[in-house]
Write a protein that holds these residues in place. Structure first.
Motif, mmCIF file in Angstrom:
data_model
loop_
_atom_site.group_PDB
_atom_site.id
_atom_site.type_symbol
_atom_site.label_atom_id
_atom_site.label_comp_id
_atom_site.label_asym_id
_atom_site.label_seq_id
_atom_site.Cartn_x
_atom_site.Cartn_y
_atom_site.Cartn_z
ATOM 1 N N MET A 20 0.829 -1.209 0.000
ATOM 2 C CA MET A 20 0.000 0.000 0.000
ATOM 3 C C MET A 20 0.858 1.252 0.000
ATOM 4 O O MET A 20 0.541 2.251 -0.661
ATOM 5 C CB MET A 20 -0.934 -0.016 1.211
ATOM 6 N N TRP A 21 1.960 1.202 0.734
ATOM 7 C CA TRP A 21 2.875 2.350 0.758
ATOM 8 C C TRP A 21 3.424 2.621 -0.638
ATOM 9 O O TRP A 21 3.478 3.772 -1.072
ATOM 10 C CB TRP A 21 4.020 2.085 1.748
ATOM 11 N N ARG A 22 3.848 1.567 -1.339
ATOM 12 C CA ARG A 22 4.396 1.750 -2.689
ATOM 13 C C ARG A 22 3.348 2.292 -3.660
ATOM 14 O O ARG A 22 3.671 3.079 -4.542
ATOM 15 C CB ARG A 22 4.952 0.425 -3.210
ATOM 16 N N LYS A 23 2.115 1.859 -3.485
ATOM 17 C CA LYS A 23 1.066 2.259 -4.419
ATOM 18 C C LYS A 23 0.638 3.708 -4.236
ATOM 19 O O LYS A 23 0.433 4.429 -5.221
ATOM 20 C CB LYS A 23 -0.144 1.339 -4.269
ATOM 21 N N TRP A 24 0.507 4.152 -2.979
ATOM 22 C CA TRP A 24 -0.092 5.455 -2.747
ATOM 23 C C TRP A 24 0.850 6.509 -2.175
ATOM 24 O O TRP A 24 0.632 7.707 -2.381
ATOM 25 C CB TRP A 24 -1.301 5.297 -1.819
ATOM 26 N N ASP A 25 1.901 6.118 -1.474
ATOM 27 C CA ASP A 25 2.775 7.100 -0.836
ATOM 28 C C ASP A 25 4.118 7.276 -1.544
ATOM 29 O O ASP A 25 4.642 8.387 -1.616
ATOM 30 C CB ASP A 25 3.010 6.730 0.632
ATOM 31 N N LYS A 26 4.661 6.202 -2.061
ATOM 32 C CA LYS A 26 5.936 6.300 -2.767
ATOM 33 C C LYS A 26 5.871 7.277 -3.939
ATOM 34 O O LYS A 26 6.783 8.118 -4.092
ATOM 35 C CB LYS A 26 6.404 4.920 -3.232
ATOM 36 N N PRO A 27 4.824 7.237 -4.796
ATOM 37 C CA PRO A 27 4.780 8.195 -5.912
ATOM 38 C C PRO A 27 4.782 9.645 -5.445
ATOM 39 O O PRO A 27 5.410 10.503 -6.083
ATOM 40 C CB PRO A 27 3.463 7.843 -6.628
ATOM 41 N N TYR A 28 4.099 9.907 -4.336
ATOM 42 C CA TYR A 28 4.075 11.271 -3.809
ATOM 43 C C TYR A 28 5.461 11.691 -3.318
ATOM 44 O O TYR A 28 5.962 12.772 -3.655
ATOM 45 C CB TYR A 28 3.065 11.377 -2.668
ATOM 46 N N ILE A 29 6.086 10.833 -2.518
ATOM 47 C CA ILE A 29 7.415 11.163 -1.979
ATOM 48 C C ILE A 29 8.427 11.335 -3.106
ATOM 49 O O ILE A 29 9.280 12.231 -3.059
ATOM 50 C CB ILE A 29 7.871 10.083 -0.977
ATOM 51 N N LYS A 30 8.334 10.489 -4.131
ATOM 52 C CA LYS A 30 9.245 10.607 -5.282
ATOM 53 C C LYS A 30 9.047 11.939 -5.994
ATOM 54 O O LYS A 30 10.018 12.610 -6.366
ATOM 55 C CB LYS A 30 8.989 9.453 -6.260
ATOM 56 N N ALA A 31 7.797 12.348 -6.173
ATOM 57 C CA ALA A 31 7.511 13.626 -6.830
ATOM 58 C C ALA A 31 8.078 14.790 -6.024
ATOM 59 O O ALA A 31 8.658 15.733 -6.584
ATOM 60 C CB ALA A 31 6.008 13.794 -7.030
ATOM 61 N N VAL A 32 7.937 14.713 -4.698
ATOM 62 C CA VAL A 32 8.469 15.770 -3.830
ATOM 63 C C VAL A 32 9.993 15.795 -3.890
ATOM 64 O O VAL A 32 10.611 16.861 -4.007
ATOM 65 C CB VAL A 32 7.980 15.583 -2.384
ATOM 66 N N ALA A 33 10.612 14.614 -3.797
ATOM 67 C CA ALA A 33 12.078 14.544 -3.838
ATOM 68 C C ALA A 33 12.618 15.127 -5.135
ATOM 69 O O ALA A 33 13.554 15.943 -5.127
ATOM 70 C CB ALA A 33 12.534 13.094 -3.676
ATOM 71 N N ASP A 34 12.039 14.731 -6.252
ATOM 72 C CA ASP A 34 12.503 15.226 -7.551
ATOM 73 C C ASP A 34 12.342 16.742 -7.640
ATOM 74 O O ASP A 34 13.223 17.456 -8.134
ATOM 75 C CB ASP A 34 11.730 14.560 -8.683
ATOM 76 N N HIS A 35 11.203 17.228 -7.155
ATOM 77 C CA HIS A 35 10.929 18.662 -7.243
ATOM 78 C C HIS A 35 11.887 19.464 -6.367
ATOM 79 O O HIS A 35 12.457 20.475 -6.816
ATOM 80 C CB HIS A 35 9.482 18.933 -6.832
ATOM 81 N N LEU A 36 12.069 19.022 -5.123
ATOM 82 C CA LEU A 36 12.958 19.750 -4.218
ATOM 83 C C LEU A 36 14.403 19.715 -4.702
ATOM 84 O O LEU A 36 15.120 20.721 -4.645
ATOM 85 C CB LEU A 36 12.855 19.173 -2.808
ATOM 86 N N HIS A 37 14.842 18.555 -5.176
ATOM 87 C CA HIS A 37 16.216 18.451 -5.677
ATOM 88 C C HIS A 37 16.432 19.355 -6.883
ATOM 89 O O HIS A 37 17.516 19.938 -7.046
ATOM 90 C CB HIS A 37 16.536 16.997 -6.023
ATOM 91 N N SER A 38 15.408 19.504 -7.723
ATOM 92 C CA SER A 38 15.535 20.394 -8.885
ATOM 93 C C SER A 38 15.649 21.853 -8.460
ATOM 94 O O SER A 38 16.159 22.683 -9.219
ATOM 95 C CB SER A 38 14.334 20.230 -9.821
ATOM 96 N N ARG A 39 15.193 22.153 -7.225
ATOM 97 C CA ARG A 39 15.283 23.521 -6.695
ATOM 98 C C ARG A 39 16.461 23.674 -5.732
ATOM 99 O O ARG A 39 16.582 24.696 -5.057
ATOM 100 C CB ARG A 39 13.978 23.889 -5.974
#
Length: 286
Positions: free
Chosen positions: A234-253
């Motif tokens: 469940m974590w991989r399905k619903w929370d991992k995509p969100y955390i990945k999106a945040v990580a990518d966005h913050l790292h780009s900034r």
């Protein structure tokens, strides 16, 4: 090195003069060090100063969080409080939005951390409450955050609170049992749409805070979003995509990401590396 520098270098995988040690003192130790009761500590937002006092008293490194002040222009929010016979303070926050009313009741205790007695919505109104919370009519006041950042200085690594993973967002609305039922019963397309809206809303907030504050690191909290409670699938399905999106966005900034992860973590350790999280804590084996 200063405690802050030591923490930042560790987040970046760089050598430090010694291994940083960052106890999670949090509410109890923070309040005790300041000499105030738990109700005062929480109601007056003394966490950053409590951590500062505790880290300095015990001579450790550390991290803490600062919160933006948020005002929504499309809803009315009021709070009613009453002192219970036990001495505890009961606080009801009522939100009125597009003709709908949502309320949550919290209990504050002088000796213990507060807890939620009544959540914002039941299973039937979770979607409406989520839509209210994801309103784009939010205005962020960062003056208090920036003052905390200046006061803390290099004493510890103060980070920006950015909310929680998606499951915990729903849990914060309905409570754990209702959140599990909501994910089990709701149409998956609706859940996916909510996840996308939540992600967009949080990234929009982070962009505003990046522009208006000098913080180096951002923090995702955790309540039940972990292997021990919702499981790795469940974590991989619903929370991992969100955390990945945040990580990518913050790292780009040019910012760092610290993720809180309660409970067992070994089953998802490879996921943490794949996402590129800069810090995971606590880190529990098994």
């Amino acid at each position: 090195m200063t405690p802050k520098e030591r923490m930042l270098r560790a987040y970046k995988g760089r050598k430090t003069d010694r291994i940083p040690v960052a106890p999670e003192f949090w509410n109890y130790i923070g309040a005790k060090t300041l000499g105030v009761d738990m109700e005062t500590f929480e109601r007056e937002g003394l966490l950053p100063m409590g951590l500062l006092a505790a880290f300095q008293k015990y001579g450790t490194d550390g991290w803490g969080i600062a919160f933006p002040s948020v005002k929504w222009h499309d809803r009315k929010t009021t709070e009613k409080t009453r002192r219970l016979p036990s001495g505890q303070l009961e606080a009801e926050t009522v939100h009125t939005w597009h003709g709908k009313t949502f309320s949550t009741v919290s209990v504050f205790d002088r000796k213990e951390p507060s807890w939620v007695k009544k959540f914002l919505a039941d299973e039937d109104s979770v979607r409406d409450a989520a839509e209210m919370l994801l309103s784009s009519e939010a205005e962020y006041d960062v003056s208090g955050m920036n003052e905390v950042w200046k006061t803390v200085g290099d004493s510890y690594l103060c980070e920006v609170w950015t909310g929680t993973p998606f499951f915990d967002f729903i849990e914060g609305i309905a409570g754990f049992e209702e959140a599990v039922s909501f994910f089990a019963d709701e149409d998956e397309k609706i859940l996916q749409a909510l996840l996308e809206k939540y992600t967009a809303s949080q990234l929009r907030m982070m962009d505003i805070l990046i522009e208006k504050t000098p913080f180096e690191s951002y923090f995702i909290g955790c309540s039940s979003s972990c292997n021990s409670l919702i499981g790795p699938h469940m974590w991989r399905k619903w929370d991992k995509p969100y955390i990945k999106a945040v990580a990518d966005h913050l790292h780009s900034r040019g910012k760092l990401l610290h993720v809180h992860f309660h409970g067992k973590s070994i089953e998802t350790i490879e996921d943490f590396a794949e996402i590129g999280i800069d810090c995971v804590c606590p880190f529990e084996r098994g």
